[in-house]
Design an enzyme around this catalytic site. Sequence first.
Site, PDB file in Angstrom:
ATOM      1  N   THR B 154       6.167  -1.697 -11.905  1.00  0.00           N
ATOM      2  CA  THR B 154       5.798  -1.815 -10.481  1.00  0.00           C
ATOM      3  C   THR B 154       4.347  -0.950 -10.611  1.00  0.00           C
ATOM      4  O   THR B 154       3.321  -1.741 -11.224  1.00  0.00           O
ATOM      5  CB  THR B 154       6.748  -1.287  -9.404  1.00  0.00           C
ATOM      6  OG1 THR B 154       7.096  -0.105  -9.687  1.00  0.00           O
ATOM      7  CG2 THR B 154       7.681  -2.442  -9.296  1.00  0.00           C
ATOM      8  N   LYS B 180      12.607   1.365 -15.332  1.00  0.00           N
ATOM      9  CA  LYS B 180      11.101   1.460 -14.605  1.00  0.00           C
ATOM     10  C   LYS B 180      11.362   2.434 -13.553  1.00  0.00           C
ATOM     11  O   LYS B 180      12.479   2.539 -12.699  1.00  0.00           O
ATOM     12  CB  LYS B 180      10.862   0.222 -14.115  1.00  0.00           C
ATOM     13  CG  LYS B 180      11.653  -0.599 -13.140  1.00  0.00           C
ATOM     14  CD  LYS B 180      11.734  -0.142 -11.793  1.00  0.00           C
ATOM     15  CE  LYS B 180      10.061  -0.281 -11.230  1.00  0.00           C
ATOM     16  NZ  LYS B 180      10.311  -0.053  -9.795  1.00  0.00           N
ATOM     17  N   THR B 191      15.444   6.843  -8.265  1.00  0.00           N
ATOM     18  CA  THR B 191      14.860   5.488  -8.006  1.00  0.00           C
ATOM     19  C   THR B 191      14.511   4.782  -8.961  1.00  0.00           C
ATOM     20  O   THR B 191      13.522   5.125  -9.505  1.00  0.00           O
ATOM     21  CB  THR B 191      13.963   5.355  -6.928  1.00  0.00           C
ATOM     22  OG1 THR B 191      14.357   6.033  -5.741  1.00  0.00           O
ATOM     23  CG2 THR B 191      13.523   3.994  -6.215  1.00  0.00           C
ATOM     24  N   GLU B 271       4.141   8.775 -10.141  1.00  0.00           N
ATOM     25  CA  GLU B 271       2.656   8.353  -9.613  1.00  0.00           C
ATOM     26  C   GLU B 271       1.930   9.720  -9.434  1.00  0.00           C
ATOM     27  O   GLU B 271       2.043  10.482  -8.791  1.00  0.00           O
ATOM     28  CB  GLU B 271       3.160   7.708  -8.251  1.00  0.00           C
ATOM     29  CG  GLU B 271       3.529   6.301  -8.368  1.00  0.00           C
ATOM     30  CD  GLU B 271       4.070   5.683  -7.142  1.00  0.00           C
ATOM     31  OE1 GLU B 271       4.393   4.469  -7.200  1.00  0.00           O
ATOM     32  OE2 GLU B 271       4.397   6.392  -6.071  1.00  0.00           O
ATOM     33  N   ASN B 393       0.074   5.578  -2.736  1.00  0.00           N
ATOM     34  CA  ASN B 393       0.788   5.205  -1.982  1.00  0.00           C
ATOM     35  C   ASN B 393       0.157   5.018  -0.429  1.00  0.00           C
ATOM     36  O   ASN B 393       0.748   4.526   0.451  1.00  0.00           O
ATOM     37  CB  ASN B 393       1.988   6.317  -1.656  1.00  0.00           C
ATOM     38  CG  ASN B 393       2.860   6.279  -2.907  1.00  0.00           C
ATOM     39  OD1 ASN B 393       3.511   5.018  -3.063  1.00  0.00           O
ATOM     40  ND2 ASN B 393       3.003   7.232  -3.750  1.00  0.00           N
ATOM     41  N   THR B 398      -1.419  -2.674   1.257  1.00  0.00           N
ATOM     42  CA  THR B 398      -2.543  -3.320   1.975  1.00  0.00           C
ATOM     43  C   THR B 398      -3.692  -3.648   0.995  1.00  0.00           C
ATOM     44  O   THR B 398      -3.341  -3.465  -0.276  1.00  0.00           O
ATOM     45  CB  THR B 398      -3.263  -2.388   3.085  1.00  0.00           C
ATOM     46  OG1 THR B 398      -3.368  -0.982   2.323  1.00  0.00           O
ATOM     47  CG2 THR B 398      -2.214  -2.119   4.191  1.00  0.00           C
TER      48      THR B 398
END
Lengths: 398, 398
Positions: B154, B180, B191, B271, B393, B398
Site C-alpha cells: 500500500t 506488507k 498491522t 511511514e 496520513n 483525499t
Amino acid sequence: MSVTAARGFRAAGVRAGLKTSGKSDLALVVNDGPFDIAAGVFTTNRVVAAPVVWSRRLLAGQEGGQPGRARAVVLNSGSANACTGSQGLRDTEATAARAAGLLGVEPGRVLVCSTGVIGERIDMPVLLEGLDVATLALADTPRAGTDAATAIMTTDTVSKEDTLTMGAGEERWTIGGMIKGVGMLAPGLATMLAVLTTDAVLTPQEAQDALASVTARTVNRINSDGCMSTNDTVLLLASGASGNTPSRAEFEEALTEVTSRLGRRLVADAEGATHDIAITVSGAVSEAAAEAAARTVSSSNLLKCAVAGADPNWGRVLSQLGTVPEDVCPFDPEEVDVAINGVTIFRHGAPDQDRDSVDMSPRETRIDITLSAGQAEATVWTNDLTHGYVTINADYTT
Amino acid sequence: MSVTAARGFRAAGVRAGLKTSGKSDLALVVNDGPFDIAAGVFTTNRVVAAPVVWSRRLLAGQEGGQPGRARAVVLNSGSANACTGSQGLRDTEATAARAAGLLGVEPGRVLVCSTGVIGERIDMPVLLEGLDVATLALADTPRAGTDAATAIMTTDTVSKEDTLTMGAGEERWTIGGMIKGVGMLAPGLATMLAVLTTDAVLTPQEAQDALASVTARTVNRINSDGCMSTNDTVLLLASGASGNTPSRAEFEEALTEVTSRLGRRLVADAEGATHDIAITVSGAVSEAAAEAAARTVSSSNLLKCAVAGADPNWGRVLSQLGTVPEDVCPFDPEEVDVAINGVTIFRHGAPDQDRDSVDMSPRETRIDITLSAGQAEATVWTNDLTHGYVTINADYTT
C-alpha cells in the site's frame, strides 16, 4: 483576571531567569484568608516530580501542617524537577522554605509546582532570588493574576485564565483560575498545572471532593497526545473571604464551568494543532464505557493526521473504536453510527452519506459515535496531529 | 524469492486495476501440495474486515472445508473491504468462489486478504477479471514471488520478502514469506498482511501452534503508530513437498528467524520513519511485564518526535514508563536505569552520563531500560514520528 479575581488572593509572576528565553518563569499565589483551605489532584504517573511528592504529602498533612490547608503556591516553568533524585526533593523543600520565610508562614503551608524539561536540576540560586522579587510584586490586581498565568507557560502560545462570579451583592462569590499545558496532555489527568481560587467558604473535604469530581469530568477528559506527565497538578485554594457558603451542587456547577473553559483553552492551544476535536460517544451502557471508547478513539494518530488533512476519514474512527475491549464497552459493530460535523457518514455497520458533504473547515471538529447499546454519553477532547507538533517536539530540548 | 522459495508453491502478482495509481494490486498464492495445511492469526480488533471474517471461519472448518486446510490465498490491495456491511462479505465470498473455480478447488479452500482504504466497496468486476489474469500468471519462480509481494504493497516503499533453508540435500526444507504494512502498525497484532510458506511436513495443529507462538514474539512486538488494523492477517501454508518433518523446536526457530526479519523490514519502511527504535526492557518480573512496559514506552509520540529530532530525551522514556500500571509491571522508579545507544544517561532514579555523549546518528536506535525487579526481558520495535508520517496520513484518502 484569574487567580486574583476571588477575594483574599494575591499573585505575582516574574522573570527569575530559569528559562533560557528570558521570559517570565516564576509565579506565586498567596491565600490571605481568612481561611486557608486547599485541595489538589495529581498525575497518576508512577514516575512523579519532586514538587508532586511534596505537594501531595503537604495536602495529606505529612509536612508539618494540617491536612487540606495551604497558604501559598510557588510555580516555576523552565524545569520540571522530575527524575532528579533526592537532590530534586531537597530543592523543592528549599523552595517552600524560602517562600514560607518571606511570607511569614510555615514551610508545610507552601505548595510547589514545576513544569519544563525533565531530568535537569533547577538553578536554585536563581529560583530563590526570584522568590524575593515575586514576593515584593504580590498584588490582588487583574494584572498580577495575568502575570502569574504568563509565568507558568512552557510551549503555550497564550496565557490561559478564567473567572466566574455567582450571586449578587453580598451573596456574591467567585471562582478564578489559571492553567498551562499544551503537550503531554493525556489520560490519567490531562497534563497541566492549574490553580483555581475561590472566596467561597468550603471545608477541606468539600474542596477536595468538588475538585476530584469536577476534574474527572473536565480536564481529565482531554487527551492531546496520549502522553502522561510527571508533574500534573490541579490545585484549588479557598479563602472564604466572601463569607458565602454555596451548596455543593452550586459550587460544583460553577467549578465545572470554569474548569471546562480552562480545559477548552488548553485544547485550543495544543502544540501544533489546527483542529480541536470533540469525540462524543453516546448510547453506551455506562458513562465509564462511553468515556473509555471516546478516549480510545482520541488516541489514534491516524485519525488525528486525517483531521489535520481536513479528511473526514471515518474508517480511522471505526478501526480505533474496535480496539476497546468488549468488557470495558460492550457494543455491536453492526449497530454503530458515526457522524462527523453533523453528517452521518456511517450507519449500522455500513457507509451512509457521502463523505464529501462533510465540511472540515471549522477549527472545532465534532465526531459523534452512537453505539446503540445504552443511554450513557461522554465527550473527550483531542486535537489534530500536525507538522507543527513534530517540529515542536523534535526540537524541545536541543 | 519468498512465497515461492519452498517447494510446492506457485504465486502471481498482477495489475487488476483496483489502485488508482495503476500499480499492481492483486496477488495469488497457491499450495500445490501434496498437503494443504494452513494456519492463521488475525487482528484482535472488534471491527474486522470481511476477508478476516471469511478466512477465520475457513480455517475453523466453517466454510465447507476441514479445519486448518487451504489451497490458495487471494490478496488484494487498494481496498480493505472493511466496514462495508453484508455486501462486503458477499464480495469476499465471490472472490473465493471465482478463484476456486479457476483453480479447480472448493471455495472453502481459498483464503482471502484485503488491504487499503476502509469503508469502500471493492470494484468486483475488476477484481474478478484480475483473478483470471493472475491464475494464468501463476509460476513457482522467484520472480513470481516478488510479483506477489509487490502487489500487496500500500504505502510501502519497498516489497518485503525473506527465505530461509534448513538442512542440506534430501534433508533440506525451506520457509519463505512476504509481508506488507507500514502504517497502522500496533499492539494486538502488528498491522500487516503476511503469507509464510513452507515445504516442511506439518499437521494443522503444529502449524497453528508454531504460528501463534512465533508471531506473539516477533511481528506482534512491533508498534509503529499505536493504531490497530481491521485487516491484520498472518498466514502459514505448508505443502509438505520436501518430505521432511522438522522438530517443533527446529521449525519454530526457523519460523522465528524469517518472521523477525520480515518484521524488521516493516519497521524499516514505516511511514515517514528516519529511525528504527528497539525498546528493550530487562530486569522485569516476567516476560509479559517486560513486554507491557516496552510496548507502553513505544507508544509515546513525544519520545518518537524526540528521536526524529536526534534528541536522546530520556525524560520522555521515564515519563512514559511511569504510566504502566504497577500490577502489570512492578518496579521501583528509583531503581531504574536507562541507556540510549549504549550510554547510560539515567541510573537509579537520577541523571548519570552526559546526554551529549549519545550518538543519535545511526538509523537503528537502541533504548535499554533496566528495571532491577527480576530477570525477564522483551524488546518492542517502533520508529520515530516525523513530518513524513503526518504528510502521508493527512492525505491518505483525499
